[in-house]
Write an enzyme that holds these catalytic residues in place. Structure first.
Site, short mmCIF file in Angstrom:
data_model
loop_
_atom_site.label_atom_id
_atom_site.label_comp_id
_atom_site.label_asym_id
_atom_site.label_seq_id
_atom_site.Cartn_x
_atom_site.Cartn_y
_atom_site.Cartn_z
N ASP A 193 -0.76 -1.58 -4.15
CA ASP A 193 -2.15 -1.84 -3.77
C ASP A 193 -2.89 -0.50 -3.62
O ASP A 193 -2.38 0.40 -2.93
CB ASP A 193 -2.13 -2.61 -2.44
N GLY A 213 -10.27 -7.70 0.30
CA GLY A 213 -10.87 -8.01 1.59
C GLY A 213 -10.90 -9.50 1.88
O GLY A 213 -11.86 -10.02 2.45
N ASP A 249 -6.34 2.81 -8.36
CA ASP A 249 -7.70 2.76 -7.80
C ASP A 249 -8.41 4.09 -8.07
O ASP A 249 -8.27 5.05 -7.31
CB ASP A 249 -7.63 2.46 -6.30
N SER A 284 0.87 -1.19 0.00
CA SER A 284 0.00 0.00 0.00
C SER A 284 0.90 1.23 0.00
O SER A 284 2.10 1.13 0.30
CB SER A 284 -0.89 0.00 1.25
N ASN A 286 -4.57 -9.03 3.73
CA ASN A 286 -3.70 -8.14 4.49
C ASN A 286 -3.94 -8.28 6.00
O ASN A 286 -3.08 -8.73 6.74
CB ASN A 286 -3.95 -6.68 4.03
N HIS A 342 -12.63 -4.46 3.48
CA HIS A 342 -11.29 -4.69 4.04
C HIS A 342 -11.40 -4.91 5.55
O HIS A 342 -12.16 -4.23 6.23
CB HIS A 342 -10.39 -3.47 3.81
N GLY A 343 -10.62 -5.82 6.06
CA GLY A 343 -10.59 -6.03 7.52
C GLY A 343 -11.71 -6.96 7.96
O GLY A 343 -12.19 -7.80 7.19
P1 13P Z 1 -7.98 -7.59 4.07
O1 13P Z 1 -7.24 -6.60 4.91
O2 13P Z 1 -9.40 -7.69 4.45
O3 13P Z 1 -7.30 -8.90 4.03
O4 13P Z 1 -7.99 -7.00 2.57
C1 13P Z 1 -6.77 -6.80 1.92
C2 13P Z 1 -6.95 -6.09 0.65
O5 13P Z 1 -7.96 -6.19 -0.02
C3 13P Z 1 -5.84 -5.26 0.18
O6 13P Z 1 -6.15 -4.56 -0.96
#
Ligand code: 13P
Length: 287
Positions: free
Chosen positions: A84, A208, A105, A49, A231, A177-178
C-alpha cells in the site's frame, strides 16, 4: 496461492461491485481477514503499508505468514498480497519478496516523473505477473506519519497514467485517510465520472474507505470504483475491543495474562468489520 489483483478487479468492475483491501498489522489481523473472506466466499486484497511491513518483521516474513495461512487454513478464495502506498524502492523490495500486487504511489512527484517511475515498476512487476496500482492526486489525511493535503486528480493525467498499462488506478477525488472532518465536502463525483469516462475499463481505487457514507460508496462503485481500501476502521475496532477486555480485568482472570485471550476480542471485531464492508462493497459470493 497468492494471485495478482488483475482478474478479481476486472471481474468486480464488470459486475459492479468492489473488492475490499484490508490493511494488516499482525498475525491476528491477517487471519481474521483471510477467514472472513473464505467464510463469505469473497475475493480479498491484503494491504501492507511500508510501516506495517517493518513492524511485522519485513516483507519476506509477511509473505511466509500469508502463504502458510493460505495453505494451512485452506483458504481457496482469490487473495492478493499488495503493497500500500509504496515508494519506488519499497515496490522493488516487495516484488523481490513475493508479493502478488504492488502500489507505486508517485502522486507526490510531478506528473512526468510519476509517469517515468510508474512505467519502470510496470515493466519489472509485469515480468512476474504482479498487478500494479498507480496514484494520481494525493489522498488527504495521515498515513504512517505522512500527511497529504487531499487533491482532486486531473482526469487527463489519470488517462496518461492509465494508458501506461497499470492494473488499477487510485485517483484523489476529495477522499481522506482516517476520520473525515466535520466540514468535509464529500467525494467529487463529477471528477470521478470524468476519470471513469476517460480511462475506459480501468478498475478505479477508492482510498480512505473508513468513514465514507454508504450512499457515496455505492455511487462510487457505479462510477467504476472496483477496489476500496479500509485501514483505520479495523484499527479502531481492534483497539476498542482490546481495551474493553483489559478494562474489564479479564486479562487477570484464571491463568493470568494470556496473549491469545487478550487478542481474541480484537480478532472477532476485525472479522465483523470486514464482513460488514464486504456486504457493503458487494463482494460476498463473488470468489
Ligand atoms: P482508511 O484508513 O481511511 O480506511 O484508508 C485506508 C487506505 O486508503 C489505505 O491505503
Amino acid at each position: 496461492m497468492l494471485v495478482s489483483a488483475k482478474e478479481m478487479l476486472n471481474k468486480a468492475r464488470e459486475g459492479k461491485y468492489a473488492v475490499g483491501q484490508f490493511n494488516i498489522n499482525n498475525l491476528e489481523w491477517t487471519k481474521a481477514v483471510l477467514l472472513t473472506a473464505q467464510e463469505n466466499n469473497s475475493p480479498v486484497i491484503l494491504g501492507v503499508s511500508e510501516g506495517a511491513g517493518k513492524y511485522m518483521g519485513g516483507y519476506k516474513t509477511i509473505v511466509g505468514m500469508v502463504n502458510g495461512m493460505l495453505e494451512e487454513l485452506n483458504i481457496t478464495v482469490p487473495v492478493a498480497l499488495h503493497l500500500d502506498h509504496g515508494s519506488y524502492n519499497g515496490a522493488l523490495k516487495v516484488i523481490e519478496a513475493g508479493f502478488s500486487s504492488v502500489m507505486f504511489d508517485g502522486s507526490h512527484y510531478a506528473i512526468d516523473e510519476n509517469i517515468e517511475k510508474t512505467t519502470e515498476i510496470i515493466k519489472i512487476a509485469g515480468e512476474k505477473g504482479i498487478s500494479v496500482e498507480a496514484e494520481v492526486g494525493s489522498i488527504g489525511g495521515e498515513e504512517d506519519g505522512v500527511v497529504g493535503a487531499g487533491e482532486v486528480a486531473d482526469p487527463s493525467e489519470c488517462k496518461s497514467i492509465a494508458d501506461l498499462g497499470v492494473t488499477m488506478l487510485a485517483a484523489g477525488i476529495g477522499n481522506i485517510h482516517g476520520k473525515y472532518p466535520e466540514n468535509w465536502k464529500g467525494l467529487d463525483f463529477d471528477v470521478l465520472a470524468k476519470i471513469n469516462e476517460m480511462t475506459g475499463d480501468m478498475p478505479l481505487v477508492l482510498h480512505g474507505g473508513t468513514g465514507i457514507p454508504e450512499d457515496m460508496i455505492k455511487k462510487a462503485i457505479s462510477l467504476g470504483v472496483s477496489k476500496i481500501n479500509v485501514n483505520t476502521e479495523c484499527q479502531l475496532t481492534f483497539a476498542a475491543a482490546t481495551r474493553k477486555y483489559i478494562e474489564e480485568g479479564k486479562d487477570l482472570v484464571g491463568k493470568g495474562f494470556d496473549p491469545r485471550k487478550v487478542l481474541a476480542p480484537g480478532f472477532e471485531a476485525i472479522k465483523a468489520t470486514v464482513k460488514e464492508k464486504m456486504e457493503l462493497f458487494g463482494s460476498i459470493n463473488k470468489a
